[in-house]
Design a protein around this motif. Structure first.
Motif, PDB file in Angstrom:
ATOM      1  N   VAL A 309       0.718  -1.374  -0.013  1.00 28.48           N
ATOM      2  CA  VAL A 309       0.011  -0.089  -0.044  1.00 28.48           C
ATOM      3  C   VAL A 309       1.014   1.195   0.029  1.00 28.48           C
ATOM      4  O   VAL A 309       1.959   1.436   0.532  1.00 28.48           O
ATOM      5  N   GLN A 310       0.556   2.263  -0.705  1.00 29.43           N
ATOM      6  CA  GLN A 310       1.230   3.488  -0.740  1.00 29.43           C
ATOM      7  C   GLN A 310       0.244   4.760  -0.974  1.00 29.43           C
ATOM      8  O   GLN A 310      -0.868   4.449  -1.241  1.00 29.43           O
ATOM      9  N   GLY A 311       0.597   5.875  -0.431  1.00 27.14           N
ATOM     10  CA  GLY A 311      -0.424   6.875  -0.196  1.00 27.14           C
ATOM     11  C   GLY A 311       0.138   8.201  -0.110  1.00 27.14           C
ATOM     12  O   GLY A 311       1.528   8.383   0.001  1.00 27.14           O
ATOM     13  N   VAL A 312      -0.366   9.261  -0.118  1.00 30.58           N
ATOM     14  CA  VAL A 312      -0.090  10.704  -0.015  1.00 30.58           C
ATOM     15  C   VAL A 312      -1.054  11.251   0.653  1.00 30.58           C
ATOM     16  O   VAL A 312      -2.147  11.251   0.463  1.00 30.58           O
ATOM     17  N   VAL A 313      -0.499  12.284   1.600  1.00 33.24           N
ATOM     18  CA  VAL A 313      -1.586  13.257   2.525  1.00 33.24           C
ATOM     19  C   VAL A 313      -0.943  14.666   2.062  1.00 33.24           C
ATOM     20  O   VAL A 313       0.018  14.999   1.982  1.00 33.24           O
ATOM     21  N   TYR A 314      -2.067  15.228   1.741  1.00 30.51           N
ATOM     22  CA  TYR A 314      -2.207  16.658   0.896  1.00 30.51           C
ATOM     23  C   TYR A 314      -2.950  17.662   1.318  1.00 30.51           C
ATOM     24  O   TYR A 314      -4.003  17.231   1.696  1.00 30.51           O
ATOM     25  N   LYS A 315      -2.682  18.948   1.344  1.00 37.74           N
ATOM     26  CA  LYS A 315      -3.946  20.107   1.643  1.00 37.74           C
ATOM     27  C   LYS A 315      -4.499  20.150   0.192  1.00 37.74           C
ATOM     28  O   LYS A 315      -3.600  20.443  -0.709  1.00 37.74           O
ATOM     29  N   CYS A 316      -5.705  20.619   0.342  1.00 34.16           N
ATOM     30  CA  CYS A 316      -6.441  21.081  -0.698  1.00 34.16           C
ATOM     31  C   CYS A 316      -7.609  21.357  -0.192  1.00 34.16           C
ATOM     32  O   CYS A 316      -8.281  21.364   0.776  1.00 34.16           O
TER      33      CYS A 316
END
Length: 477
Positions: A309-316
């Motif tokens: 599993v891989q992921g990205v956490v970001y503001k938007c």
């Protein structure tokens, strides 16, 4: 009935990886055994035509022969076909699904003073909610009947630390502040759970989780859609299942929505069932403006699934953001996620690619390898109503556990026939069934609402008052 209490924080939740004593798992009646149940000395084993007792391989062959009839069927979950009792695990469907295998991860979601820390707390909960698929084979529980309900509770120590940011553990009117990653000892808190089968066609259940001590609750609808491809069963969320909704009342009512990825049930040919995930899911919080994209990768190495599993956490702007893939995200990256959902999952802070971050700078988000489900407590049998899951299926469960499969199948079919009869009676009288604990069978926004009786039932769980009034009518009895 006593509640399981942890005496110290789990290293897996504390960002450590050292070995710890195993946590007692839920009793056989709560978590399905993966082997045949012991037979009492006075009972007789149910024999197959060849004179053998059903084993895992014979069960799978029989199950596969039944599934073959559904090749091409759009949704075999909606078909609600009835399986022989010997192919089922002795556990009600409503008890099997609850997402709280590690409730201490759930109650700690709102502890961090930083928005990123709270989102990472959500992810830690996400990876601990289904330990049944990490350590055991999947099983087929009983189909739920209309109006059937299940309730239980966990009592645990609030010791899971914040992953990022200073933490504030508001626990039973006691506030404890500590740096991220530090071990804090909190008073025991209660987590109560209530679920009800609100619809039969299509099969939908509503659930509600509440921890008043921490000001956190979760809710949602469970509905599955399944399609048999010939070699595996693809399971996806139904149209009424929009994910798990978590609300942090003490953080300005921050709401987190966690959608479910598609899963695949395979292993029919080899006679060894297993679950894989190869899809994308999302975790969002509009109030904080943080979104997570998680991609599950079905990578194989010499035929063995790697469960990456891989992921990205970001503001938007969560409401307007259209990104659906990790590679679509270029700006305002807060953290990256990578690991194995059946073992260890790490996060790296900042926008740098995960592989470029030194191992010493990676944060262990969760280690599920040595985790086991925490035991739940249910109301005593004498305080359960006839349509409460464990009592409703009691005779079927006891027959399966003693390997009286013919008797189990007969009782199971009688219960299912009663449900069909009651449904026909309501149709003839032009009556519409209404849930007891939830305001409606489904909600367009995916968020079930408790009725006054539902609120009283939840409060009763929290206060240790389990007695409920008989309903005016039973939907399946």
């Amino acid at each position: 009935m006593g509640l399981l209490k942890s005496s110290s924080v789990s290293p897996e939740l504390a960002g450590q990886s050292k070995t710890v004593p195993s946590i007692p798992s839920t009793p056989p009646s709560a978590v399905p055994s993966r082997t045949a149940s012991p037979m009492s000395a006075s009972s007789k084993e149910e024999k197959l035509p060849d004179g053998k007792t059903p084993d895992d391989s014979s069960k799978l062959r029989m199950f596969l022969s039944i599934l073959k009839r559904f090749i091409g069927v759009t949704d075999i979950a909606a078909a609600r076909f009835s399986l022989p009792a010997q192919l089922m695990e002795p556990i009600p469907n409503l008890e099997y699904w609850h997402y709280l295998d590690r409730p201490e991860a759930f109650i700690a979601i709102g502890d961090s003073e930083e928005a990123l820390g709270r989102m990472l707390g959500c992810l830690r909960f996400w990876f601990t909610k289904d330990l049944k698929y990490v350590h055991g084979k999947p099983c087929k529980p009983y189909n739920s009947t209309l109006g059937e309900f299940f309730r239980c509770q966990w009592e645990i120590e609030d010791t899971a630390p914040s992953i990022v940011g200073e933490e504030s553990k508001m626990n039973l009117q006691q506030t404890v502040s500590a740096p991220a990653g530090a071990t804090t000892k909190g008073k025991a808190v209660k987590v109560s759970y209530l679920t009800e089968q609100t619809s039969h066609h299509p099969p939908v259940s509503a659930y509600y989780v509440d921890c008043p001590d921490k000001g956190i609750y979760a809710r949602g609808f469970d509905q599955l859609s399944a399609k048999f491809t010939g070699t595996s069963v693809k399971v996806t969320a139904g149209s009424y299942n929009q994910g798990i909704f978590i609300n942090l009342q003490r953080r300005g009512n921050e709401e987190y929505q966690m959608t479910h990825p598609a899963a695949y049930l395979g292993g029919f040919i080899r006679g060894n069932l297993y679950v894989t995930v190869a899809d994308t899911c999302f975790v969002t919080c509009e109030k904080t403006g943080i979104k997570v994209i998680l991609e599950y990768l079905e990578e194989s190495y010499f035929g063995k699934t790697q469960n990456k599993v891989q992921g990205v956490v970001y503001k938007c702007d969560v409401a307007k953001d259209k990104a659906t893939r990790i590679k679509d995200v270029k700006d305002d990256i807060l953290a990256r996620i990578e690991g194995t959902w059946t073992d260890k999952v790490y996060c790296s802070l900042g926008s740098a690619e995960f592989k470029k971050v030194a191992e010493k700078d990676r944060v262990l988000l969760v280690d599920v390898n040595s985790m086991r489900p925490v035991a739940k407590t249910c109301p005593p049998v004498e305080d359960q109503l006839p349509n409460e899951s464990r009592r409703f299926w009691k005779d079927v469960t006891e027959s399966i556990q003693t390997k009286q499969f013919t008797a189990a199948t007969n009782v199971k079919q009688e219960l299912e026939e009663k449900q069909r009869t009651r449904a026909a009676e309501r149709k003839a009288q032009q009556q519409e069934w209404k849930p007891r604990f939830f305001t409606s069978a489904t909600e367009s926004n995916g968020k079930p609402e408790l009725t006054e009786e539902g609120k009283m039932a939840m409060q009763g769980l929290h206060d240790g008052r389990f007695r409920l009034e008989e309903p005016q009518e039973y939907a399946a009895m």
